[in-house]
Design a protein around this motif. Structure first.
Motif: not given
Length: 940
Positions: A222-244
């Protein structure tokens, strides 16, 4: 410890991309169970070589360096890098392309005017609509939530206004955390040693469909802003897909107020009261391209779905379920997974059914019963109706006897048992398949959030409230007495509508008994000589028309009764409506079939003492070759006509509607002016998804499942017809979703809901009906009784064809023509057969001759046959139900391989999270010590 309880799960070699996760591990065979047993690790060099070979086959670009360095490859590697119109336009490309990229984004209709902000949702209203104040308040609150907004009028109608919405990163992150959206989790180098303990399974890839996917170990949490460094984020604009992104925006819109008051909230209410005309997420551009996907790649994910899934040229390929899930959401993905699984399971059923039919064809020449019927030129049968029906030779029904043998032969009982077991195996293995899909799609631990109360329920019961035990907030309350009274009225309405169906069947029965005499007196010899077949054929066609007309009425009645019940939540409303519609349509579709199977020819009496309807019309008799031919005709015609009609309406209606819209545009603006519509206007001109979601799609398939299983003993070709229809249905539904409908909101679901319980009920009913069809409708039991008790082999324990000699004569009774009632006496005296008036005729029954001590009384053979039929029903049902329950017990709902992986991964992930957090805290402690900022009370 917080990190260890964050609910991270392994995506099971999922390919989680920067857009949030395309997983096509199981696309190759949506009807195939996952194999058990340990899997060996795959060397990375072998994977890379395979990927390169796939890329060469279809000439699609992929970034080799990114594949090596990134733990989860970007989803948009599936798309051609020069033609992207989806979220693959990341910041680096925008900077590199500059104005050119922004201009392209402006022109494709997927971005705001600045070419940077992606459109996540569209609202549509008319300026002439009087609900202006509510919209203004609603849109002001939308901006207050942080969503960005832009308005644009229609190119063809200035009264139509499109409201474009975009969710910035901060809003997406905040609500993704509230909604527990699962996203790909980074595996640090410090804990990579745990990977070798995780069970692996190589991905099965279709090289033509998915040219450059690779196997990766990715985990979700589950996404957490406090542990954002643990998630694979190449680009914030494309991290969440269109459906999400669209799902998050819709979640926000459902919780925004448009007036002061606790109940004045949500987009659904504004759509209901007409403030907004439509609300939908955008498709990702056009589904067509001038260039081939094999040479230039896919323009966007919609184009990729069209070429690899919705195109008729790929009808023989497996569905890319994970692409479907990524684009349309888990709920629609589960429907197509179930439909694909059902279609795949139909293959063995269709094969066995075809084998039964072919067995009848090959043994036709050796069938003693049909031989005797064809050779019985001296046996004269009594008329089948009053006055106008003539006497007929038994040999005249030779063709019908042979056709009956094709469906009613020695393999029929085996096939009925097989189909009863097949239905159980289908459902049990679907539960296993669903568990695997839920694991692959991160639905194992997903639970629906507390549903909102329906606005109608709130408006009705707002004066009386009680505390919600879950949320602790006051909510409207429906008294038990009020609920019971409404349920009683609703149940009465259901019973009344079922009575309407029975009345319609009664009307068909009257039609049959009246027209059989009419056709018997017809001038055309073809119809006169086949009066019963003509009666059955026309009755089935009329019955089909009545079925289609009543279906329209049933939908309105089901809506009325469901709204009368006042369900509390949308899911309760949907389940109640689904159950009513299924009951109505099931009874409507099958009532005539039940009449033919179990009542036709059973209560007619005998010549000289016929039972009559309203003391006027003589009840219809079976054909001399039996009633099974009528049941086969009923099932074949209804099944073929209904499936053809449904397929035409599913595809034809949206095609005609969309064509009519385009035609009006051409008429208003002229053919010489070609308007380049933006994407939001193209989608607005498409048809919205059905108001009941996937209800119509499920209902069609469930009713077909009933046809395939309930009377399959009488029509073994039903699974084959269902299979052929479903192969078309999958691509037809795919084409409709991709090209003819607006993009539905991506919704999550763990299973197919109430439909599974309905399928189980149909499976139980099928055992009972098939037992009665074999015992009562077919001649299987009378033949067995004759072979073992009355035939040439009586007492020898044999039942071959030689033991059936004389069966036809033994199954016919003798009637003296002078005993006919005045209103039943035929016009002909039968002198055309022997030159002299007939004295006797024969009829199907086990009765004593007219010169016996008890004329026309039942013979001992009748009671033996009746006892054998009852015994067969009891033995068949108990045997099949025992087999069904044994299979259900032996087949676990969760595959052992999957269960072991889930347990081990849960343990290892807790260890990994602990190691990750411990490593990070130790590193921070060392840095603080190095900077001279150490604290004595620091943990650990």
């Amino acid at each position: 410890m917080e990190a260890s309880s964050s609910g991270i799960t392994n995506g099971k070699n999922k390919v989680f991309h920067a857009e949030g996760g395309v997983d096509l591990q199981n696309h190759q065979l949506d009807m195939q169970t996952l194999s058990d047993g340990p899997k060996s690790d795959v060397d990375f060099s072998e994977i890379l070589n395979a990927i390169q070979e796939m890329a060469k086959d279809v000439n699609i670009f992929f970034d080799e360096l990114e594949a090596v360095n990134s733990p989860c490859k970007d989803d948009d590697s599936l798309l051609h890098p020069g033609n992207l119109t989806s979220t693959s336009e990341d910041t680096s490309r925008l900077e590199a392309g500059g104005e050119k990229v922004r201009e392209r984004n402006k022109s494709n209709g997927l971005y705001f005017r600045d070419g940077k902000c992606r459109i996540d949702y569209i609202l549509v209203y008319r300026k002439s609509n009087p609900q202006t104040e509510k919209r203004e308040v609603f849109e002001r609150n939308i901006r207050a939530e942080g969503l960005q907004m832009e308005k644009e009028s229609s190119l063809i109608n200035s009264d139509i206004i499109f409201v474009k919405l975009h969710a910035p990163w901060e809003v997406l992150g905040r609500y993704a955390e509230q909604m527990n959206v699962r996203m790909p989790f980074r595996i640090d180098k410090q804990i990579s040693r745990f990977r070798r303990w995780l069970p692996k399974k190589p991905m099965r890839l279709d090289k033509e469909t998915l040219p450059d996917l690779e196997e990766n170990d990715c985990y979700t949490a589950p996404f957490s802003q406090q542990r954002i460094h643990h998630f694979i984020i190449h680009n914030k604009d494309t991290f969440f897909n269109n459906a999400t992104r669209s799902r998050i925006v819709h979640h926000i819109l459902q919780r925004i107020k448009y007036e002061e008051g606790k109940n004045k909230i949500g987009l659904n209410r504004l759509l209901t009261n007409g403030s907004y005309e439509a609300a939908f997420p955008l498709h990702e551009g056009s589904y067509r391209s001038k260039n081939s996907i094999k040479t230039h790649g896919a323009v966007n994910h919609r184009h990729l779905l069209y070429e690899c899934w919705a195109s008729w040229s790929v009808w023989y390929k497996y569905q890319p379920l994970d692409l479907v899930r990524r684009y349309f959401g888990e709920k629609i993905g589960l429907y197509f997974a179930w439909l694909g699984w059902y279609t795949g399971m139909l293959f063995p059923a269709a094969f066995i059914g075809l084998f039964v039919f072919l067995y009848g064809v090959t043994t036709l020449d050796h069938c003693q019963v049909s031989k005797e019927v064809c050779q019985a030129t001296d046996i004269i049968m009594c008329p089948v109706c009053d006055k106008y029906c003539p006497f007929m030779r038994l040999s005249d029904s030779c063709v019908y006897a042979k056709v009956t043998h094709l469906f009613d032969n020695g393999a029929t009982v085996f096939f009925a048992v097989f189909m009863a077991v097949w239905a159980t195996v289908f459902l049990e293995f679907w539960k296993r398949r669903r568990a695997v899909i839920a694991y692959d799609w991160d639905l194992i631990d997903w639970e629906e959030e507390e549903e909102e109360i329906r606005p109608q329920f709130e408006a009705k019961y707002s004066k009386k409230e009680r505390m919600n035990p879950i949320s602790g907030k006051p909510e409207p309350y429906q008294a038990f007495t009020d609920k019971c009274s409404r349920l009683i009225v609703s149940a009465s309405g259901i019973f009344f509508m079922i009575c309407v169906v029975i009345a319609a069947v009664f009307g068909i029965v009257i039609y049959r008994v009246v027209t059989v005499s009419t056709f018997a007196a017809f001038k055309w010899a073809l119809i006169r000589n086949n009066s019963q077949v003509a009666t059955t054929g026309t009755a089935v066609c009329i019955n089909f028309c009545i079925i289609m007309l009543l279906n329209v009425l049933y939908e309105k009645v089901a809506l009325l009764l469901t709204n009368l019940e006042q369900p509390r939540t949308e899911s309760e409303w949907e389940n109640s409506f689904t159950l009513k519609m299924f009951l109505f349509q099931f009874v409507n579709l099958n009532s005539s079939t039940f009449y033919i199977a179990f009542f036709l020819g059973r209560f007619t009496g005998h010549p000289g003492a016929y039972l009559r309807l309203i003391n006027r019309w003589r009840l219809e008799e079976c054909h001399p070759s039996g009633c099974l031919i009528d049941l086969c005709m009923q099932m074949g015609i209804i099944m073929v006509l209904k499936q053809t009609w449904n397929n035409f309406m599913e595809l034809g209606y949206p095609l005609i509607q969309n064509w009519w819209t385009r035609r009006k545009v051409r008429q208003e603006h002229g053919t010489e002016r070609k308007i380049n519509f933006p994407q939001w206007e193209k989608d607005y001109n498409l048809q919205p998804m059905n108001a009941y979601g996937l209800f119509d799609e499920y209902l069609e398939m469930i009713l077909q499942f009933g046809f395939t299983t309930i009377f399959v003993a009488a029509f073994p070709l039903a699974p084959l017809l269902a299979l052929l229809n479903n192969i078309i249905e999958i691509r037809l539904d795919a084409y409709k979703f991709v090209t003819q409908w607006r993009r539905p909101l991506a919704s999550r679901a763990k299973d197919i809901g109430i439909w599974y319980g309905i399928l189980e009920g149909i499976g139980i009913l099928s055992v009972i009906t098939n037992a009665f069809v074999i015992a009562i409708t077919s001649d299987f039991i009378p033949r067995l009784v004759y072979a073992y008790k009355y035939g040439p082999c009586a007492g020898q324990g044999e039942a071959g064809q030689k033991c059936m000699v004389g069966y036809v004569n033994a199954s016919l009774s003798v009637f003296r023509i002078s005993d006919f009632e005045n209103r039943s006496e035929p016009e002909s005296d039968g002198s055309e057969f022997s030159g002299t008036p007939l004295k006797y005729c024969r009829y199907r029954d086990y009765r004593d001759p007219p010169h016996s001590l008890a004329p026309y009384g039942y013979t001992l053979q009748f009671w033996h046959v009746l006892a054998a039929r009852l015994a067969f029903i009891i033995v068949f049902e108990h045997l099949v139900f025992c087999i069904k329950h044994l299979i259900s017990y032996l087949i676990p709902d969760l595959p052992k391989d999957l269960r072991d992986r889930m347990r081990r991964e849960k343990y290892l992930i807790q260890e990994m999270m602990y190691e990750a957090e411990l490593e990070r805290l130790q590193k921070e402690r060392k840095e603080r010590k190095k900077n001279g900022k150490a604290h004595h009370n620091e943990w650990p």
